[in-house]
Design an enzyme around this catalytic site. Structure first.
Site, PDB file in Angstrom:
ATOM      1  N   GLU A 145       1.323  -1.309  -0.224  1.00 51.86           N
ATOM      2  CA  GLU A 145      -0.035  -0.010  -0.032  1.00 51.86           C
ATOM      3  C   GLU A 145       0.809   1.408   0.378  1.00 51.86           C
ATOM      4  O   GLU A 145       1.722   1.176   0.495  1.00 51.86           O
ATOM      5  CB  GLU A 145      -0.783  -0.297   1.029  1.00 51.86           C
ATOM      6  CG  GLU A 145      -2.162   1.094   1.273  1.00 51.86           C
ATOM      7  CD  GLU A 145      -3.285   0.940   1.716  1.00 51.86           C
ATOM      8  OE1 GLU A 145      -3.941   0.282   1.483  1.00 51.86           O
ATOM      9  OE2 GLU A 145      -2.744   0.922   3.574  1.00 51.86           O
ATOM     10  N   LYS A 179       0.561   4.985   0.834  1.00 52.88           N
ATOM     11  CA  LYS A 179      -0.410   5.685   1.918  1.00 52.88           C
ATOM     12  C   LYS A 179       0.440   6.918   2.633  1.00 52.88           C
ATOM     13  O   LYS A 179       1.586   6.532   3.066  1.00 52.88           O
ATOM     14  CB  LYS A 179      -1.265   5.218   3.053  1.00 52.88           C
ATOM     15  CG  LYS A 179      -1.208   4.641   4.204  1.00 52.88           C
ATOM     16  CD  LYS A 179      -2.026   4.335   4.854  1.00 52.88           C
ATOM     17  CE  LYS A 179      -1.776   3.514   6.318  1.00 52.88           C
ATOM     18  NZ  LYS A 179      -2.422   3.600   6.512  1.00 52.88           N
ATOM     19  N   LYS A 201      -7.696   2.555  -2.849  1.00 50.24           N
ATOM     20  CA  LYS A 201      -8.337   2.566  -1.558  1.00 50.24           C
ATOM     21  C   LYS A 201      -9.112   3.948  -1.343  1.00 50.24           C
ATOM     22  O   LYS A 201      -8.433   4.836  -1.053  1.00 50.24           O
ATOM     23  CB  LYS A 201      -7.799   2.118  -0.888  1.00 50.24           C
ATOM     24  CG  LYS A 201      -7.810   1.136   0.221  1.00 50.24           C
ATOM     25  CD  LYS A 201      -6.698   0.942   1.532  1.00 50.24           C
ATOM     26  CE  LYS A 201      -7.432   0.453   2.249  1.00 50.24           C
ATOM     27  NZ  LYS A 201      -6.460   0.106   3.834  1.00 50.24           N
ATOM     28  N   GLU A 246     -14.418  -5.193   2.061  1.00 50.32           N
ATOM     29  CA  GLU A 246     -14.030  -5.511   3.457  1.00 50.32           C
ATOM     30  C   GLU A 246     -14.765  -5.257   4.014  1.00 50.32           C
ATOM     31  O   GLU A 246     -15.842  -4.536   4.251  1.00 50.32           O
ATOM     32  CB  GLU A 246     -13.007  -3.769   3.388  1.00 50.32           C
ATOM     33  CG  GLU A 246     -13.034  -3.573   4.825  1.00 50.32           C
ATOM     34  CD  GLU A 246     -11.802  -2.361   5.038  1.00 50.32           C
ATOM     35  OE1 GLU A 246     -10.891  -1.930   4.730  1.00 50.32           O
ATOM     36  OE2 GLU A 246     -12.378  -1.006   5.999  1.00 50.32           O
ATOM     37  N   ASN A 253     -10.353  -6.257   7.675  1.00 50.43           N
ATOM     38  CA  ASN A 253     -10.483  -5.632   8.636  1.00 50.43           C
ATOM     39  C   ASN A 253      -9.674  -5.922  10.022  1.00 50.43           C
ATOM     40  O   ASN A 253     -10.745  -6.258  10.446  1.00 50.43           O
ATOM     41  CB  ASN A 253     -10.733  -4.411   8.299  1.00 50.43           C
ATOM     42  CG  ASN A 253      -9.756  -2.835   8.389  1.00 50.43           C
ATOM     43  OD1 ASN A 253      -8.382  -3.171   9.075  1.00 50.43           O
ATOM     44  ND2 ASN A 253     -10.017  -2.164   7.733  1.00 50.43           N
ATOM     45  N   GLU A 265      -6.288  -7.229   6.166  1.00 49.01           N
ATOM     46  CA  GLU A 265      -5.693  -6.177   6.225  1.00 49.01           C
ATOM     47  C   GLU A 265      -5.594  -5.695   7.312  1.00 49.01           C
ATOM     48  O   GLU A 265      -6.312  -6.038   8.055  1.00 49.01           O
ATOM     49  CB  GLU A 265      -6.831  -5.234   5.666  1.00 49.01           C
ATOM     50  CG  GLU A 265      -7.822  -5.928   4.265  1.00 49.01           C
ATOM     51  CD  GLU A 265      -8.995  -4.957   4.012  1.00 49.01           C
ATOM     52  OE1 GLU A 265      -8.848  -4.489   4.349  1.00 49.01           O
ATOM     53  OE2 GLU A 265      -9.804  -5.287   3.257  1.00 49.01           O
ATOM     54  N   SER A 266      -3.932  -4.604   7.351  1.00 51.39           N
ATOM     55  CA  SER A 266      -4.222  -3.615   8.721  1.00 51.39           C
ATOM     56  C   SER A 266      -2.669  -4.733  10.351  1.00 51.39           C
ATOM     57  O   SER A 266      -3.935  -5.938   9.753  1.00 51.39           O
ATOM     58  CB  SER A 266      -5.257  -3.549   9.338  1.00 51.39           C
ATOM     59  OG  SER A 266      -5.834  -2.970   8.646  1.00 51.39           O
TER      60      SER A 266
END
Length: 262
Positions: A56, A58, A118, A167, A187, A217-218
């Site tokens: 990702e 960001k 995203k 998600e 997530n 995710e995360s």
């Protein structure tokens, strides 16, 4: 991200989109499209990749503030590909994450990987924007949409040859799986506390359909965590902050993959 923060972001997004539509109409965007071109398949890329890592791009987040303020979208996504990423996720929310659609347009000529837009997608207008920026897939967040809105946006995305990563955050959102996504993500970030816990993915794994690629995710900071998630049936791993908080995100990804031994 607390529910209040999510609601705040969505409220801001509605105002933002309305303002954008006043400047550039949806009809104008439609005319720019021409015939929908096939996208690079996020789903296929994940299934074919030995790592399954969606790297990702960001710059900031509501919880951490600036992570990599001067990050270059013309360099980092390409470095991610060279390091072995399966696909890319690019944040395009400006107010809360410091990104724009220009980041996708900047990255696109530098990489052949599928790009996920995203953002907090609530409108077909944003799907048109994503397609024109040459994204290949979009994120739809169950907690930001009703099941019907999610189903409608998924159909509209597919009409534009965009894939959908749906998600989810909890068992109460499993009904959204009937909306027709191409990929499903869990997530690990708690919507109430912002705390991340990968056991969240592990708990929900058994409830996910076998025919869809599963993304965690995360909160994935260590190769061992990725291995544990893969053993639980996950095919993809969306990782951003672990790489972006370093000076050379691509090099950090390369080292991460080497540690995996793949």
């Amino acid at each position: 991200m607390s529910k209040d923060i999510l609601e705040e972001i969505i409220a801001h997004k509605r105002i933002e989109i309305a303002g954008q539509e006043k400047v550039v109409s949806a009809a104008f965007l439609e005319k720019q499209l021409g015939e929908p071109v096939p996208a690079r398949s996020l789903k296929q890329a994940l299934m074919a990749s030995p790592t399954g890592i969606i790297a990702e791009f960001k710059r900031r987040s509501p919880s951490k503030g600036w992570i990599h303020q001067d990050a270059d979208a013309g360099k980092i996504p390409a470095a991610y590909q060279q390091a072995g990423a399966a696909a890319l996720s690019i944040l395009t929310d400006e107010a809360y994450f410091g990104g724009t659609l220009k980041d996708i347009r900047t990255a696109r000529p530098t990489t052949s990987l599928p790009i996920l837009r995203k953002d907090f997608i609530i409108s077909r207008y944003q799907l048109l924007q994503a397609k024109l920026a040459e994204a290949d897939a979009v994120l739809l967040i169950a907690s930001a949409l009703t099941p019907q809105a999610c189903r409608t946006l998924t159909c509209q995305a597919h009409e534009l040859n965009l894939e959908v990563l749906l998600e989810l955050h909890g068992e109460h959102e499993l009904e959204y799986l009937t909306t027709g996504p191409d990929v499903v993500g869990i997530n690990n970030r708690n919507l109430g506390t912002f705390h991340t816990d990968v056991t969240h993915s592990l708990k929900l794994a058994e409830h996910l359909p076998k025919h869809l690629p599963r993304i965690s995710e995360s909160g994935i900071a260590h190769p061992e965590t990725l291995k544990q998630l893969r053993q639980a049936g996950f095919n993809g791993f969306l990782i951003g902050e672990t790489f972006m908080k370093t000076e050379a995100p691509g090099e950090t990804l390369r080292n991460f993959i080497q540690t995996l031994g793949l």
